[in-house]
Structure formats: C-alpha cells, structure tokens
Design an enzyme around this catalytic site. Structure first.
Site, PDB file in Angstrom:
ATOM      1  N   ASP A  76       0.851  -1.182   0.000  1.00  0.00           N
ATOM      2  CA  ASP A  76       0.000   0.000   0.000  1.00  0.00           C
ATOM      3  C   ASP A  76       0.890   1.236   0.000  1.00  0.00           C
ATOM      4  O   ASP A  76       2.104   1.125   0.145  1.00  0.00           O
ATOM      5  CB  ASP A  76      -0.925   0.007   1.217  1.00  0.00           C
ATOM      6  N   ASP A  78       1.612   4.989   1.613  1.00  0.00           N
ATOM      7  CA  ASP A  78       1.347   5.974   2.667  1.00  0.00           C
ATOM      8  C   ASP A  78       1.911   7.313   2.216  1.00  0.00           C
ATOM      9  O   ASP A  78       2.972   7.374   1.596  1.00  0.00           O
ATOM     10  CB  ASP A  78       2.025   5.565   3.972  1.00  0.00           C
ATOM     11  N   ASP A 155      11.211   4.455  12.292  1.00  0.00           N
ATOM     12  CA  ASP A 155      12.020   3.428  12.953  1.00  0.00           C
ATOM     13  C   ASP A 155      13.372   3.151  12.287  1.00  0.00           C
ATOM     14  O   ASP A 155      14.417   3.249  12.913  1.00  0.00           O
ATOM     15  CB  ASP A 155      11.215   2.134  13.168  1.00  0.00           C
TER      16      ASP A 155
HETATM   17  P1  ATP Z   1       5.020  -3.322   5.829  1.00  0.00           P
HETATM   18  O1  ATP Z   1       5.578  -3.660   4.506  1.00  0.00           O
HETATM   19  O2  ATP Z   1       5.015  -4.466   6.750  1.00  0.00           O
HETATM   20  O3  ATP Z   1       3.735  -2.555   5.800  1.00  0.00           O
HETATM   21  P2  ATP Z   1       5.970  -0.778   6.706  1.00  0.00           P
HETATM   22  O4  ATP Z   1       7.342  -0.273   7.008  1.00  0.00           O
HETATM   23  O5  ATP Z   1       5.219  -0.108   5.616  1.00  0.00           O
HETATM   24  O6  ATP Z   1       6.109  -2.323   6.450  1.00  0.00           O
HETATM   25  P3  ATP Z   1       3.856   0.083   8.429  1.00  0.00           P
HETATM   26  O7  ATP Z   1       3.401  -0.499   9.714  1.00  0.00           O
HETATM   27  O8  ATP Z   1       2.939   0.153   7.286  1.00  0.00           O
HETATM   28  O9  ATP Z   1       5.151  -0.749   8.031  1.00  0.00           O
HETATM   29  O10 ATP Z   1       4.436   1.517   8.784  1.00  0.00           O
HETATM   30  C1  ATP Z   1       4.628   2.539   7.831  1.00  0.00           C
HETATM   31  C2  ATP Z   1       5.805   3.418   8.231  1.00  0.00           C
HETATM   32  O11 ATP Z   1       5.569   4.029   9.519  1.00  0.00           O
HETATM   33  C3  ATP Z   1       7.113   2.682   8.404  1.00  0.00           C
HETATM   34  O12 ATP Z   1       7.770   2.518   7.176  1.00  0.00           O
HETATM   35  C4  ATP Z   1       7.866   3.589   9.355  1.00  0.00           C
HETATM   36  O13 ATP Z   1       8.397   4.689   8.672  1.00  0.00           O
HETATM   37  C5  ATP Z   1       6.783   4.083  10.270  1.00  0.00           C
HETATM   38  N1  ATP Z   1       6.622   3.238  11.458  1.00  0.00           N
HETATM   39  C6  ATP Z   1       5.807   2.157  11.595  1.00  0.00           C
HETATM   40  N2  ATP Z   1       5.903   1.624  12.811  1.00  0.00           N
HETATM   41  C7  ATP Z   1       6.791   2.365  13.490  1.00  0.00           C
HETATM   42  C8  ATP Z   1       7.309   2.337  14.818  1.00  0.00           C
HETATM   43  N3  ATP Z   1       6.941   1.388  15.675  1.00  0.00           N
HETATM   44  N4  ATP Z   1       8.199   3.283  15.169  1.00  0.00           N
HETATM   45  C9  ATP Z   1       8.584   4.232  14.300  1.00  0.00           C
HETATM   46  N5  ATP Z   1       8.131   4.313  13.051  1.00  0.00           N
HETATM   47  C10 ATP Z   1       7.248   3.414  12.636  1.00  0.00           C
HETATM   48 MG    MG Z   2       3.108  -0.344   5.113  1.00  0.00          MG
END
Ligand code: ATP
Ligand code: MG
Length: 452
Positions: A76, A78, A155
């Site tokens: 997706d 963001d 993160d």
């Molecule tokens: P996935 O492919 O599993 O969705 P993702 O990195 O996109 O991985 P998301 O949970 O969708 O994970 O989070 C989107 C973004 O928000 C991350 O890329 C990161 O920048 C930020 N983020 C998510 N969780 C945290 C956290 N616990 N602490 C700091 N930043 C976070």
């Molecule tokens: Mg994501």
C-alpha cells in the site's frame, strides 16, 4: 594514525550536525534511485498531486518507497504531508479523519485507500504532547512537526525515505538509500532508546529483515535479546497485529526462525516458547508455517484462527494429557485444556473473540475424526468446520502425532460416493457395547475414546 584522527574529527563533526534537530537532507534525483512515478498507484499519485496543487508538501513515504527500491511491489502507499488532517479532509471529498491518538486521514479511491499523515513531531521527553513511561516507552506522541522531525521519529533508515512524485526526487535524512543499497536495516538514533520507546520495533526489526532479506546492522541487532522482556509492557492488541504480520505475510518460517534467534519467542510468545523446544511440537509448527507461507504465496486465503490454532495446539495437547492423567475424562479434559490455554493467550495476545471462537471449534472437533462408524462421519462432513478441521488433522498426522492412515481415510471418505462411503465405515460398536480399542500406537496414546 593521522588518517584515523582526521576520520575521528570528521565523524565527530558529522555527528553534531546530525544530532537532535539538524539532520542534513540528501536529495537524490531519479537517476540515482530509479523509481518512476508510474510505479505508484493512480490513487497515490492523485493524492500527492492534489495536495501539492493546494500548496502543501506531499511525499510517498515508508514501506512503499523501500519496497520500490528493492524492486518489490508495495502493499500500500502511505503519504506524508505538512497539511493538517482537517486541511487534507477538505481537499478530498471521499476521505475521513480517523484515530484519536494521532489523527490521520483515509482518502478513498474505489477499492484503494490511501493513508495520509501529517508530519509528526519529535518524540523527545521535553516535548509538549509526549508522555513517557518509566521504561522509556512512549505513551503518547501526538504533536505535529517538520519534515525533518517526521523522519527522525521513524524506525529504520530504510523506512524514512520520502519520494516526491512531482520532481521524482528522494529525500533522505538518515542515509537510508545507501543503507538499502548495502542491504542493511539500521534503526535511527540510539537503538536502546528507540527500543525502549517502543518495544514493537524489535519485532519489526526481525520481521522486516526476514521479509526483505536485509541484514540487521550490528548496533541495531545487539540490544534485542537483552531488551526482549520489554515486550511484556506492550498493549496486547498491538502485539496481536504484529503477530499477524509476522505470520501471515508469506515469511512465517523465516520470521519464526529469526524470532528465536533473537530470543523474542520467550515469554511474549509462550506458544512458540513451548512449541519450538520440543521435537514433535516443532515439527507441527514448522509444517503449519510452511503451509501458511505456501498459501500466501499462492494468493490463497489464510485464516488467523487456523494459524493460532496450530501455534497453540501443543500447549493444548500438553494440558489435555495432564488433565487426563489426573483422571479427567477425555472430552471434558480437552474442553478444559482449550479454555485454559486460550484464556492465558487472550491476556497476552488479545486474540480477538472472532478468531478464538473458530480456533476452539477447530480443536473441539478433532476427537470426532477418530469416529469412523455409524452416522458420525456423515455428520462431521456436514460440519461447517470440517475443512479447517481436516486440514488441522492432516498436520497432526504429518507431524507424527497420529497415524497418517487416519487423514487418508478422511480424504477418501470425503470424495467417495454413497456406496463407497458405506463400505468404508468401521464396524459400529454401538452405545451400549464395550468400545473396542484399536491397537495402541505410540503416537495415538493421546487419542480420546469415541465421543458418544
Ligand atoms: P510493511 O511492509 O510491513 O507494511 P511498513 O514499514 O510499511 O512495512 P507500516 O506499519 O505500514 O510498516 O508503517 C509505515 C511506516 O511508519 C514505516 O515505514 C515507518 O516509517 C513508520 N513506522 C511504523 N511503525 C513504526 C514504529 N513502531 N516506530 C517508528 N516508526 C514506525
Ligand atoms: Mg506499510
């Protein structure tokens, strides 16, 4: 020597520039990163375009940019912006503001939803709006911030890349692009502090490195086993969400292995704790996870209820055996074991009711697969949980807990015509007659007697 000294001075300098609020940004043009705006979904592109047309900054951020750079298809998109949630909501007719702790906006385009978040501020203790527990865990961080601050609170360096679809530039405040190119997952800032702020980041580190094939930077990796216990303080609902991501995104095997390697399967995930350390349980869970991964990769649906039923099964089995050894009858003992195990897990993991009901149904019909005479097999075929129950039985047989012949019998029975089915039934032992015991097999000692 001199070279070292210069290096140290240089590094020191760079550090001050990068400390607290001043992170110099690197802007990489398209030729350096190769992402084409056509790789975005049209919804993501429309969202950034509209925001920019209204005079705001808007970037694709996080997982999507990272995945595109790794030549993977993002799940997706963001968007991060300097517009407030109200301003975003005004621009998009089909949007809604969600969340209490930190408001974000969901912008809807047909079946696709784009998540738009306003740049979020720094997480430091002296900030207004941030609240920190004794362990260092952030309880609340609902302040807006600058673009640069938004990057610091993310993160990993690879998750803090911002792509501007208009200029096709990537904004990088934390050396994320070189890290990604080197195949490294590195936490932003001081690893211990960041894990204390939010212990889920330890699970994310393990999960993302397993899923993306990135190596954890040593400083990012080292503190994890020592801080693993902090996961006890995380609200169960968040852990549950993270568990689903760990085990239902096609990398369950690799994730389980990595969790174990980093000591994260202890305590927090009691199911894995018990299970991964006894041979038959390990075989069962391994088969279940492999099976889940294959389904995900083949785009078949996977059910969290089934997954949790498998992860917890050997705990149920152990409790069931214990109760029987105390003289409890088989079926009541199973029911009691199921409830005890799921109650403990519910507290820790907040397995939602919807899933836990199905999970128990899958367990509860297991003894019925042992009944192969009279009308009972026909009734079981009609049970809405027959399919899931059978798949579960198959794993029990494949892992050596039950004879394989049992699963084969059901497979044949389910596909047979009426005549063949009738011929397959075992002799009926009738309710009043003494039950005939089948020859005991080592693995079927736990098998309950036929349910009346
Ligand atoms: P996935 O492919 O599993 O969705 P993702 O990195 O996109 O991985 P998301 O949970 O969708 O994970 O989070 C989107 C973004 O928000 C991350 O890329 C990161 O920048 C930020 N983020 C998510 N969780 C945290 C956290 N616990 N602490 C700091 N930043 C976070
Ligand atoms: Mg994501």
């Amino acid at each position: 020597m001199i070279k070292k000294l210069i290096q140290r001075v240089f590094n020191g300098k760079k550090k001050t520039v990068n400390s607290k609020s001043h992170h110099s940004v690197h802007r990489y043009p398209r030729r350096d990163h190769g992402i084409d705006r056509k790789q975005l979904s049209s919804a993501a592109l429309r969202t950034t375009q509209e925001l920019q047309k209204a005079g705001f900054a808007a970037f694709v951020v996080g997982g999507a940019v990272r995945d595109l750079l790794l030549k993977r298809i993002p799940k997706d998109f963001d968007i991060a912006t300097n517009a407030t949630p109200e301003q975003v909501h005004k621009i998009f007719r089909r949007s809604r503001i969600i969340g209490r702790r930190f408001q974000i906006v969901h912008v809807m385009f047909g079946s696709e939803t784009i998540e738009v978040s306003t740049f979020r501020g720094s997480h430091l203790a002296d900030d207004v709006g941030a609240q920190i527990a004794d362990t260092g865990r952030i309880l609340r961080d609902n302040v807006f911030g600058s673009h640069e601050e938004d990057a610091v609170r993310r993160d990993f360096t690879a998750n803090a890349l911002y792509y501007d679809p208009h200029t096709e530039e990537i904004f990088d405040f934390h050396n994320g692009l070189p890290d990604l190119k080197a195949g490294v997952l590195r936490i932003i800032g001081n690893p211990q502090t960041r894990y204390r702020e939010d212990p889920v980041r330890m699970l994310r580190a393990v999960r993302l490195s397993a899923k993306l094939g990135l190596k954890l930077d040593p400083a990012t990796e080292t503190p994890i086993p020592k801080l693993a216990d902090l996961l006890h303080d995380v609200p169960p609902a968040r852990l549950f969400d993270e568990m689903l991501k760990l085990f239902l995104s096609g990398h369950a095997m690799e994730s389980a292995r990595a969790l174990r390697e980093h000591g994260l399967h202890h305590g927090l995930l009691p199911m894995l704790d018990v299970v991964l350390e006894q041979p038959m349980g390990e075989r069962f869970v391994t088969l279940a996870l492999q099976n889940t991964d294959e389904r995900v990769l083949a785009d078949k649906p996977v059910s969290p209820a089934f997954l949790f039923a498998t992860l917890l099964w050997h705990e149920v089995l152990a409790a069931w055996q214990k109760m029987q050894a105390k003289g409890e009858r088989s079926i009541p003992a199973l029911m009691q074991a199921m409830h005890d195990v799921s109650d403990i897990q519910a507290e820790k993991l907040a397995i939602t009711k919807r899933f836990s009901v199905t999970m128990k149904e899958i367990w509860a019909i297991q003894p019925r697969f042992e009944q192969r005479s009279g009308q009972r097999p026909y009734r079981l075929l009609e049970n809405p949980r027959f399919r899931a129950g059978y798949d579960f039985l198959l794993l029990r047989c494949q892992s050596g807990e039950l004879p394989m012949e049992l699963a084969e019998w059901w497979d044949t029975f389910a596909q047979a015509d009426a005549e063949q089915r009738a011929a397959m039934l075992l002799p009926d032992t009738g309710p009043k007659k003494r039950r005939r015991r089948r020859p005991r097999r080592a693995a079927s000692d736990t098998t309950p007697p036929v349910e009346a």
